[in-house]
Design an enzyme around this catalytic site. Sequence first.
Site, short mmCIF file in Angstrom:
data_model
loop_
_atom_site.label_atom_id
_atom_site.label_comp_id
_atom_site.label_asym_id
_atom_site.label_seq_id
_atom_site.Cartn_x
_atom_site.Cartn_y
_atom_site.Cartn_z
N GLY A 35 -8.10 4.20 -43.65
CA GLY A 35 -8.95 4.08 -42.47
C GLY A 35 -10.27 3.41 -42.75
N ARG A 36 -10.62 3.25 -44.01
CA ARG A 36 -11.86 2.54 -44.36
C ARG A 36 -11.73 1.89 -45.73
NH1 ARG A 36 -16.43 6.82 -46.45
NH2 ARG A 36 -15.07 8.30 -47.47
N ASP B 175 -15.53 4.97 -38.10
CA ASP B 175 -16.17 3.66 -38.11
C ASP B 175 -15.75 2.80 -39.29
OD1 ASP B 175 -17.51 4.81 -40.24
OD2 ASP B 175 -19.48 4.82 -39.29
N ARG C 223 -13.00 0.12 -56.09
CA ARG C 223 -12.31 1.13 -56.88
C ARG C 223 -11.15 0.52 -57.65
NH1 ARG C 223 -10.61 6.52 -53.89
NH2 ARG C 223 -9.06 5.22 -52.83
N ARG D 280 0.74 7.45 -53.50
CA ARG D 280 0.43 8.85 -53.28
C ARG D 280 1.69 9.62 -52.89
NH1 ARG D 280 -5.10 8.12 -51.10
NH2 ARG D 280 -5.51 5.88 -50.98
N ASP E 263 -2.11 13.28 -49.54
CA ASP E 263 -2.47 11.86 -49.59
C ASP E 263 -3.50 11.58 -50.66
OD1 ASP E 263 -3.88 13.41 -47.40
OD2 ASP E 263 -5.23 11.70 -47.53
N ASN E 264 -3.98 12.63 -51.35
CA ASN E 264 -4.91 12.45 -52.47
C ASN E 264 -4.29 12.84 -53.80
OD1 ASN E 264 -6.99 11.54 -50.79
ND2 ASN E 264 -7.71 13.61 -50.39
#
Length: 464
Positions: free
Chosen positions: A85-86, A118, A170, A177, A244-245
């Site tokens: 999402g970002r 956002d 990163r 995942r 998801d992590n």
Amino acid sequence: MIRFDNTWVRDLPGSFLRLAPDVAPDPQLLAWNDALAAELGLDPAVKSHAARWFSGAELPPGADPIAMAYAGHQFGGFSPQLGDGRAHLLGEIVDGQGRRWDIQLKGSGRTPFSRGGDGKAAIGPMLREYVISEAMAAMGIPTTRALAVVATGETVWRDADRLPGAVVARVAASHIRVGSFQFFASRGEMDKLRALMNYTIARHYPHLAADDALGLFDAVTRAQARLVARWMGVGFVHGVMNTDNVALSGETIDYGPCAFMEGYAPGTVFSSIDRQGRYAYANQPLILGWNLARLAEALLPFFDSDEARAVDLANARLGDIAGIYEAEYQAVMAAKLGLAAPDAGLVADLLAGLSGVDWTMFFRRLSEEGGQAVQAMAPGLAEWLARWQAMNPDLAAMRKVNPAIIPRNHLVEAALEAATAGEMAPFHALVAEIRRPFDSATGREGFALPAPEGFGDYVTFCGT
């Protein structure tokens, strides 16, 4: 100057959306990881382009940016579609040893997976990812790492606060995942699920044959058990162990509401959104098993063509997870105590007497001066200390695994607050010290001491 490859795009259609990151209007390089750049084999000239290439202002040559799709259980509730999402994956590079690495921008703008967010990030959370991941890397714990943090020149609003925006670049062994597998499994897209499974095998566990779902599950179980045991050894609380992590590479990923425990307390929670303590320090091994069970569910059709047989195979493996983790944890604790072999009883008795004692300082002082140094810290452990000393612990070996310096929460907070106000010196000073975790604290005691009285309960936030 960067040679990108894009195997995810070529090999896994249907798992991403192609789109470019937002253009940062006034990018300024805040932090550049020279050591990591050298490990990746990047041309030194890349640094001169870093502000623009790693902020979205300009795409580096060969980049093919995508937002990855995945699903996930978040605090136990399943979302069939989450996704980046970002974040934007620019592509992959291969270092001089033939190892493949993702380079991803985080905080780089809204995507179709943003769910009303956002897509941006503030300076503080991006620098947190940098400093905590560098500390983990310095301690030898598998982790993603930050190559760069770039201020975008934009304003980000969080809880009515006006904050300077930033992007982190990163580096990860991959961004595969548990949630990546759940995405296709929940949709019944078996061909794509099989392709993802074999891509993961080829990328991370090439000793396995194609279609060896059981072998993949076993390998991921061992990698994750080893990882979480090492978290526990240094008092690390991830804070958001959603599926998801959980990276199938066995790396620590997503440094959101994370922090290091100071006074030993099994129920330690830092995350502002973990109100029930689901991801508390002592619960991390339990969540390890829970998350692996979700991976087993996704892989179940490939365990065996006979469903009943597949379920039996899955249940047998799930039943083994606690033992696999315990063996890894006891090995970690044996090393911390300088013992030639694990002693679960000794560890249990130690933990029973450590309530409130600074975790990092206790083990470091134990390794430097033996039992007498910690008598005042834990007066109830006199009998335990005598038992431990009778086992002839190797203090020199202990100092190689028990850090003197970790990212102390009050120092992290002070550095991030200063950086948000435009002063980077405290951040750079902290990074320099956490990169030498096992060196003596002599001469740098200010980085080794717990938070001063009055610091209060520490609370961390996701930054979204």
